[in-house]
Design a protein around this motif. Structure first.
Motif, PDB file in Angstrom:
ATOM      1  N   LEU A   9       0.826  -1.202   0.000  1.00  0.00           N
ATOM      2  CA  LEU A   9       0.000   0.000   0.000  1.00  0.00           C
ATOM      3  C   LEU A   9       0.865   1.258   0.000  1.00  0.00           C
ATOM      4  N   GLY A  12       2.233   1.960  -3.339  1.00  0.00           N
ATOM      5  CA  GLY A  12       1.195   2.510  -4.203  1.00  0.00           C
ATOM      6  C   GLY A  12       0.906   3.972  -3.908  1.00  0.00           C
ATOM      7  N   ARG A  16       1.213   7.290  -6.359  1.00  0.00           N
ATOM      8  CA  ARG A  16       0.126   8.254  -6.564  1.00  0.00           C
ATOM      9  C   ARG A  16       0.544   9.675  -6.208  1.00  0.00           C
ATOM     10  N   SER A  61      -5.585   3.941  -7.984  1.00  0.00           N
ATOM     11  CA  SER A  61      -4.293   3.282  -7.756  1.00  0.00           C
ATOM     12  C   SER A  61      -3.442   3.218  -9.018  1.00  0.00           C
ATOM     13  N   ASP A 182      -6.408   2.011   3.066  1.00  0.00           N
ATOM     14  CA  ASP A 182      -5.875   2.659   1.868  1.00  0.00           C
ATOM     15  C   ASP A 182      -6.751   3.854   1.507  1.00  0.00           C
TER      16      ASP A 182
END
Length: 274
Positions: A9, A12, A16, A61, A182
Motif C-alpha cells: 500500500l 502505491g 500516486r 491506484s 488505503d
C-alpha cells in the motif's frame, strides 16, 4: 509484525503522490475567494493532528483521475462551517444509519486550514476519539499503518467534469471521516499514530519518571562503565509493557511492573557514565 499488504500500500501511495504532482501541475482550476478574511491558523501543528484532505487531484491506484478539488473549495468549506457543527468518525465507511457505531467526533475548533502552496489548501483535524469504547482502543493500538478517508458531497463543475471524465468539485461538504487502510487522499496515508508510536511515547514518559535522580548528598558513588545501558532499560521496559498489554492486566498491576522497572533502572544507572 506488519503484513506485506501494508508495505505494498505504501508503495502505491508513493506512486500516486508523484502522479498527483503531475496532474496538479497540468490543472489549475480554482474558485475565487468569497471573503477577504484571513482564516489560516497561526498555531503550531499539534502532533495528534491528522490530514483529512488536500485540494487538487485525487487518483485511483493506477494513476488515473478519480476526482478533482478546485483551488479554494476546502478554504470555502472551512470558512462557511458552522461553529456548532459536529462531524463523526467511523470505521471503514460503515453507514451510520445501518451501523450506529461512532468512533469519535470533531468540530470546527478541531480543524486547521493549511496553505500547501500554489494557491491550494489542505485540512487537518485533531479528532476527539470515544476511548470509552474498547473497539476504538483496539483499532488505534495496532502496529499497522492507519489512515483516514473523508465522506464528502458537493456541487460539481459539469463542463470540466465532462472534459476530464471525473467529478470536478467547485464546492464540498465534509460530513465525517472513516479510519481505513488505503485512503484516496495520498497525504492521509498512515496519518494516525499507531500502536508502536504510542508505546514509544509511554516508554519515554516512564523513562522520565525513572530518570529522577536522588539528591547529590544521598547519591551513592557509581562506577563508570558502558553507555549503552539506557538502551537496555528501554528494551526491558518495552518487553514488560508488551507483556502487560497481551495479558490485559488491571490498573493495579502497574504497581508491580513499575517496581520491577525501577529496580532495572537502578541497575542500568550503575553501568552508565554520569
Amino acid at each position: 509484525m506488519i503484513p506485506t499488504f501494508f508495505t505494498d500500500l505504501k508503495d502505491g501511495v508513493e506512486f500516486r503522490k508523484k502522479e498527483k504532482k503531475k496532474w496538479d501541475d497540468m490543472i489549475g482550476l480554482s474558485n475565487p475567494p468569497k471573503t477577504k478574511t484571513e482564516t489560516l491558523s497561526t498555531k503550531p501543528k499539534d502532533v495528534h493532528e491528522i490530514r483529512l484532505l488536500n485540494e487538487g487531484a485525487v487518483l485511483f491506484s493506477d494513476g488515473y483521475l478519480r476526482m478533482y478539488l478546485k483551488k479554494g473549495v476546502i478554504r470555502d468549506f472551512y470558512e462557511n462551517l458552522s461553529d456548532d457543527y459536529v462531524g463523526y468518525i467511523t470505521l471503514g465507511h460503515l453507514p451510520l444509519d445501518a451501523v450506529p457505531l461512532v468512533f469519535g467526533t470533531w468540530t470546527k475548533e478541531d480543524l486547521t486550514l493549511v496553505d500547501i502552496g500554489e494557491g491550494r489548501y489542505a485540512l487537518d483535524c485533531k479528532p476527539q476519539y470515544n476511548t470509552k469504547l474498547g473497539i476504538v482502543n483496539d483499532i488505534l493500538s495496532q502496529e499497522i499503518p492507519l489512515s483516514v478517508s473523508v465522506e464528502i458531497d458537493g456541487e460539481l463543475d459539469f463542463d470540466h467534469s465532462m472534459k476530464l471524465e471525473a467529478p470536478v468539485y467547485e464546492s464540498l461538504n465534509i460530513s465525517g471521516f472513516s479510519i481505513v487502510g488505503d485512503p484516496a487522499n495520498v497525504d492521509s496515508f498512515n496519518t494516525l499514530k499507531n500502536g508502536e508510536e504510542k508505546m514509544d511515547d509511554l516508554l519515554n514518559k516512564i523513562e522520565q519518571l525513572l530518570g529522577n535522580k536522588p539528591a547529590e548528598e544521598d547519591k551513592p558513588e557509581e562506577p563508570e562503565t558502558d553507555e549503552t545501558a539506557p538502551e537496555e532499560l528501554r528494551k526491558l521496559l518495552k518487553k514488560r509493557l508488551k507483556m502487560l498489554h497481551r495479558k490485559k492486566m488491571q490498573p493495579d498491576s502497574w504497581q508491580h511492573v513499575s517496581k520491577k522497572c525501577r529496580h532495572a533502572s537502578k541497575r542500568c544507572r550503575r553501568k552508565t557514565k554520569t
